[in-house]
Design a protein around this motif. Structure first.
Motif, PDB file in Angstrom:
ATOM      1  N   THR A  84       1.039  -0.708  -5.420  1.00  0.00           N
ATOM      2  CA  THR A  84      -0.317  -1.113  -6.178  1.00  0.00           C
ATOM      3  C   THR A  84      -1.519  -0.114  -5.957  1.00  0.00           C
ATOM      4  OG1 THR A  84      -0.911  -1.438  -3.706  1.00  0.00           O
ATOM      5  CG2 THR A  84      -0.188  -3.394  -4.666  1.00  0.00           C
ATOM      6  N   SER A  85      -0.863   1.055  -5.868  1.00  0.00           N
ATOM      7  CA  SER A  85      -1.762   2.130  -6.014  1.00  0.00           C
ATOM      8  C   SER A  85      -2.129   2.730  -7.294  1.00  0.00           C
ATOM      9  CB  SER A  85      -1.607   3.484  -5.285  1.00  0.00           C
ATOM     10  OG  SER A  85      -0.265   3.963  -5.414  1.00  0.00           O
ATOM     11  N   ASP A  86      -0.890   2.289  -8.128  1.00  0.00           N
ATOM     12  CA  ASP A  86      -1.089   3.091  -9.550  1.00  0.00           C
ATOM     13  C   ASP A  86      -0.799   1.366 -10.652  1.00  0.00           C
ATOM     14  OD1 ASP A  86      -0.542   5.977  -9.655  1.00  0.00           O
ATOM     15  OD2 ASP A  86       0.368   5.141  -8.121  1.00  0.00           O
ATOM     16  N   VAL A  87      -2.130   1.124 -10.990  1.00  0.00           N
ATOM     17  CA  VAL A  87      -2.208  -0.074 -11.973  1.00  0.00           C
ATOM     18  C   VAL A  87      -1.902   0.380 -13.359  1.00  0.00           C
ATOM     19  CG1 VAL A  87      -3.455  -2.207 -12.798  1.00  0.00           C
ATOM     20  CG2 VAL A  87      -3.606  -1.230 -10.328  1.00  0.00           C
ATOM     21  N   LEU A  88      -0.841  -0.219 -13.800  1.00  0.00           N
ATOM     22  CA  LEU A  88      -0.454   0.224 -15.194  1.00  0.00           C
ATOM     23  C   LEU A  88      -1.193  -0.226 -16.347  1.00  0.00           C
ATOM     24  CD1 LEU A  88       3.458  -0.205 -14.815  1.00  0.00           C
ATOM     25  CD2 LEU A  88       2.057   1.739 -14.332  1.00  0.00           C
ATOM     26  N   ALA A  89      -1.475   0.362 -17.524  1.00  0.00           N
ATOM     27  CA  ALA A  89      -1.990  -0.064 -18.594  1.00  0.00           C
ATOM     28  C   ALA A  89      -1.246  -1.709 -18.901  1.00  0.00           C
ATOM     29  CB  ALA A  89      -1.705   0.912 -19.677  1.00  0.00           C
ATOM     30  N   PRO A  93       0.844 -13.758   3.296  1.00  0.00           N
ATOM     31  CA  PRO A  93      -0.933 -13.840   3.539  1.00  0.00           C
ATOM     32  C   PRO A  93      -1.632 -12.693   3.117  1.00  0.00           C
ATOM     33  CG  PRO A  93       0.141 -14.004   5.753  1.00  0.00           C
ATOM     34  CD  PRO A  93       1.044 -13.996   4.910  1.00  0.00           C
ATOM     35  N   ARG A  94      -1.301 -11.633   4.104  1.00  0.00           N
ATOM     36  CA  ARG A  94      -1.777 -10.078   3.836  1.00  0.00           C
ATOM     37  C   ARG A  94      -1.659  -9.939   2.425  1.00  0.00           C
ATOM     38  NH1 ARG A  94      -0.648  -5.195   4.124  1.00  0.00           N
ATOM     39  NH2 ARG A  94       1.364  -5.699   4.907  1.00  0.00           N
ATOM     40  N   GLN A  95      -0.510  -9.825   1.897  1.00  0.00           N
ATOM     41  CA  GLN A  95       0.127  -9.133   0.604  1.00  0.00           C
ATOM     42  C   GLN A  95      -0.878  -9.959  -0.191  1.00  0.00           C
ATOM     43  OE1 GLN A  95       1.830 -10.010   3.224  1.00  0.00           O
ATOM     44  NE2 GLN A  95       3.602  -8.534   3.322  1.00  0.00           N
ATOM     45  N   TYR A  96      -0.794 -11.077  -0.287  1.00  0.00           N
ATOM     46  CA  TYR A  96      -1.328 -11.992  -1.283  1.00  0.00           C
ATOM     47  C   TYR A  96      -2.826 -11.855  -1.564  1.00  0.00           C
ATOM     48  CZ  TYR A  96      -2.442 -16.213  -3.886  1.00  0.00           C
ATOM     49  OH  TYR A  96      -2.960 -17.259  -4.779  1.00  0.00           O
ATOM     50  N   GLU A  97      -3.403 -11.482  -0.362  1.00  0.00           N
ATOM     51  CA  GLU A  97      -5.039 -11.198  -0.686  1.00  0.00           C
ATOM     52  C   GLU A  97      -5.097  -9.842  -1.234  1.00  0.00           C
ATOM     53  OE1 GLU A  97      -7.410 -13.353  -0.494  1.00  0.00           O
ATOM     54  OE2 GLU A  97      -6.574 -14.976   0.634  1.00  0.00           O
ATOM     55  N   GLN A  98      -4.433  -8.940  -0.767  1.00  0.00           N
ATOM     56  CA  GLN A  98      -4.281  -7.553  -1.255  1.00  0.00           C
ATOM     57  C   GLN A  98      -4.072  -7.406  -2.498  1.00  0.00           C
ATOM     58  OE1 GLN A  98      -1.968  -4.633   1.215  1.00  0.00           O
ATOM     59  NE2 GLN A  98      -2.423  -3.079  -0.398  1.00  0.00           N
ATOM     60  N   GLU A 135       1.147   2.612   2.470  1.00  0.00           N
ATOM     61  CA  GLU A 135      -0.403   2.957   2.342  1.00  0.00           C
ATOM     62  C   GLU A 135      -0.425   2.442   0.738  1.00  0.00           C
ATOM     63  OE1 GLU A 135       0.533   4.369   5.739  1.00  0.00           O
ATOM     64  OE2 GLU A 135       1.498   5.167   3.961  1.00  0.00           O
ATOM     65  N   ASN A 136       0.487   2.776  -0.270  1.00  0.00           N
ATOM     66  CA  ASN A 136       0.230   2.742  -1.640  1.00  0.00           C
ATOM     67  C   ASN A 136       1.026   1.402  -2.217  1.00  0.00           C
ATOM     68  OD1 ASN A 136       3.236   3.458  -1.895  1.00  0.00           O
ATOM     69  ND2 ASN A 136       2.587   5.560  -2.517  1.00  0.00           N
ATOM     70  N   SER A 137       1.606   0.580  -1.518  1.00  0.00           N
ATOM     71  CA  SER A 137       2.427  -0.628  -1.814  1.00  0.00           C
ATOM     72  C   SER A 137       2.378  -1.686  -0.938  1.00  0.00           C
ATOM     73  CB  SER A 137       3.968  -0.308  -1.917  1.00  0.00           C
ATOM     74  OG  SER A 137       4.422   0.349  -0.814  1.00  0.00           O
ATOM     75  N   VAL A 138       2.733  -2.752  -1.440  1.00  0.00           N
ATOM     76  CA  VAL A 138       3.033  -3.960  -0.542  1.00  0.00           C
ATOM     77  C   VAL A 138       4.415  -4.594  -0.767  1.00  0.00           C
ATOM     78  CG1 VAL A 138       0.397  -4.625  -0.810  1.00  0.00           C
ATOM     79  CG2 VAL A 138       2.017  -5.744  -2.437  1.00  0.00           C
ATOM     80  N   THR A 139       4.872  -5.177   0.351  1.00  0.00           N
ATOM     81  CA  THR A 139       6.210  -5.797   0.274  1.00  0.00           C
ATOM     82  C   THR A 139       5.939  -7.105   0.389  1.00  0.00           C
ATOM     83  OG1 THR A 139       7.348  -3.746   1.229  1.00  0.00           O
ATOM     84  CG2 THR A 139       8.336  -5.710   1.366  1.00  0.00           C
ATOM     85  N   VAL A 140       6.614  -7.845  -0.429  1.00  0.00           N
ATOM     86  CA  VAL A 140       6.604  -9.290  -0.408  1.00  0.00           C
ATOM     87  C   VAL A 140       7.909  -9.978  -0.531  1.00  0.00           C
ATOM     88  CG1 VAL A 140       4.261  -9.196  -1.618  1.00  0.00           C
ATOM     89  CG2 VAL A 140       6.281  -9.629  -2.935  1.00  0.00           C
TER      90      VAL A 140
END
Length: 428
Positions: A419-424, A383-388, A287-292
């Motif tokens: 992807t849930s925590d975008v860093l500074a 494909p899905r992870q790229y768009e996300q 839910e909070n990450s993507v695996t590529v």
């Protein structure tokens, strides 16, 4: 007939700010060249004392009956005394005699920093503009060499003790921040932003720092976006390299084992911060990450080599390029000693295609600060992870163009990005 710089400036200066179309860039370059070729014989005795950082000479003159006006300017360039101190520090102090190799206290014969501080205490006006509208602060943060000591300390004194106007516009409409950003003087950018530099003041060409600072590299971008967020009351994760509990910066930091985002200097600090951190701390989940699946090798590259966009821009504007290391030019690299039993926690930069009109299927560039990992995310493989990822970066990334994330490299073929925590914005 030869027309001097001073003649040109005197003709154009009453017309207001001078744009590039009116010869502003050429005139600015000529002015900076003239200051570098400054002849000390053009200066008064007091001006020479300021230029050479002769504190004793300055003090004696100030104690005499013939005290100079501290808001005066000298030479046809109309250089104020604060500016003369800065120019002298940038030139004379760098040709000081080498110190003996013996371990003795280093004593510099030039006291520009002390001279500036003393003159400010005596009422020196630090914002006296030159014929090109440059103040001492413009010169202090626009040095052609690396802006560190003594220039940075002089800039700090100008701002803190002399109350220098950090938003003073020169004859070309540029505030001091322009020069510091273009030359990648990161500490000077930090000082100016901390002191209230306005990003939205346009120059004579209608350009303001907020519109182009990202083009001059990740280091200045990280500083400016940090202060932009801070002014909005926003604090993103890892905006500073410090313990998330005690704010200590001079210690080795270790990641929280669960979220990998927060960092602590000790187990005690982590325990003390846990009542607050537990409200948001979560392990990596679907839910909070993507695996590529990363891609390596020349067959996946949209171009043949890693090029610095900032250096291309600097070269086009006549500003010296920032040297790149061999690691920074790597087109692909897999970390050494990577095993499934020891996944690697890393901070990565993800950069989607940015070329205007580029097809969305172009690879995303991914790398770490040390470039121990440099790879690509290919849309057909993910494909899905790229768009996300592209969506997160567009909505929450730096200028919608790039994003920084905590990630876990489980193997060369499996990268999990939180992807849930975008860093500074980070300085790479």
């Amino acid at each position: 007939m030869n027309v001097s710089f001073e003649d040109i400036a005197c003709i154009l200066s009453p017309l207001g700010f001078i744009s590039s179309d009116d010869g502003g860039k050429e005139l600015c370059d000529l002015y900076l060249q003239r200051t570098q070729q400054l002849n000390q014989n053009e200066l008064s005795t007091f001006g020479k004392m300021c230029y050479t950082g002769c504190l004793d000479g300055i003090t004696k003159i100030l104690e005499s009956e013939d005290i100079p006006h501290l808001d005066a300017a000298e030479t046809p360039l109309k250089l104020g005394y604060a500016t003369l101190i800065v120019l002298g520090a940038q030139r004379i102090s760098r040709i000081a005699p080498k110190q003996p190799k013996k371990k003795i206290a280093k004593v510099s014969p030039f006291k520009h920093i002390e001279s500036l501080s003393h003159l400010i205490s005596m009422g020196l006006d630090v914002d006296v503009p030159s014929i090109a509208g440059f103040t001492a602060l413009h010169h202090a943060v626009t040095a052609t060499n690396k802006c560190d000591e003594p220039e940075l300390e002089l800039a700090r004194i100008l701002v803190t003790e002399g109350q220098a106007n950090v938003n003073y516009q020169d004859q070309f409409g540029k505030v001091p921040l322009f020069g510091a950003v273009k030359r990648n003087h990161v500490s000077a950018v930090e000082l100016l932003m901390q002191s209230g530099a306005d990003l939205y003041i346009p120059d004579a060409d209608g350009c303001s720092p907020d519109g182009w600072y990202m083009g001059y590299g990740p280091q200045v971008t990280a500083v400016i976006t940090k202060w932009m967020d801070r002014r909005k009351g926003v604090v993103l994760p890892r905006a500073e390299k410090q313990c998330d509990n005690c704010a200590r910066r001079d210690a080795t930091l270790k990641n929280c084992a669960e979220c990998q985002v927060f960092r602590y200097c000790s187990g005690e600090c982590q325990a003390e911060h846990w009542p607050m951190h537990k409200l948001t701390c979560k392990p990596f989940t679907p839910e909070n990450s993507v695996t590529v699946k990363p891609s390596y090798g020349f067959e996946s590259l949209p171009f043949g080599q890693m090029m610095s966009t900032a250096n291309l821009i600097r070269g086009a504007t006549g500003v010296p390029a920032i040297p790149q290391t061999a690691a920074q030019q790597r087109v692909a690299n897999i970390p050494k000693n990577l095993t499934p039993s020891k996944p690697k926690s890393i901070v990565i930069k993800v950069q989607p295609p940015f070329t205007s009109g580029a097809p969305s299927s172009m690879p995303m560039l991914v790398y770490t600060k040390k470039r121990d990992l440099t790879c690509y995310i290919i849309k057909r493989d993910n494909p899905r992870q790229y768009e996300q990822l592209a969506k997160v970066i567009r909505e929450k990334g730096v200028g919608g163009a790039k994003g920084y994330f905590v990630a876990i490299l489980k193997s060369k073929d499996e990268l999990v990005i939180r992807t849930s925590d975008v860093l500074a914005a980070q300085p790479f």
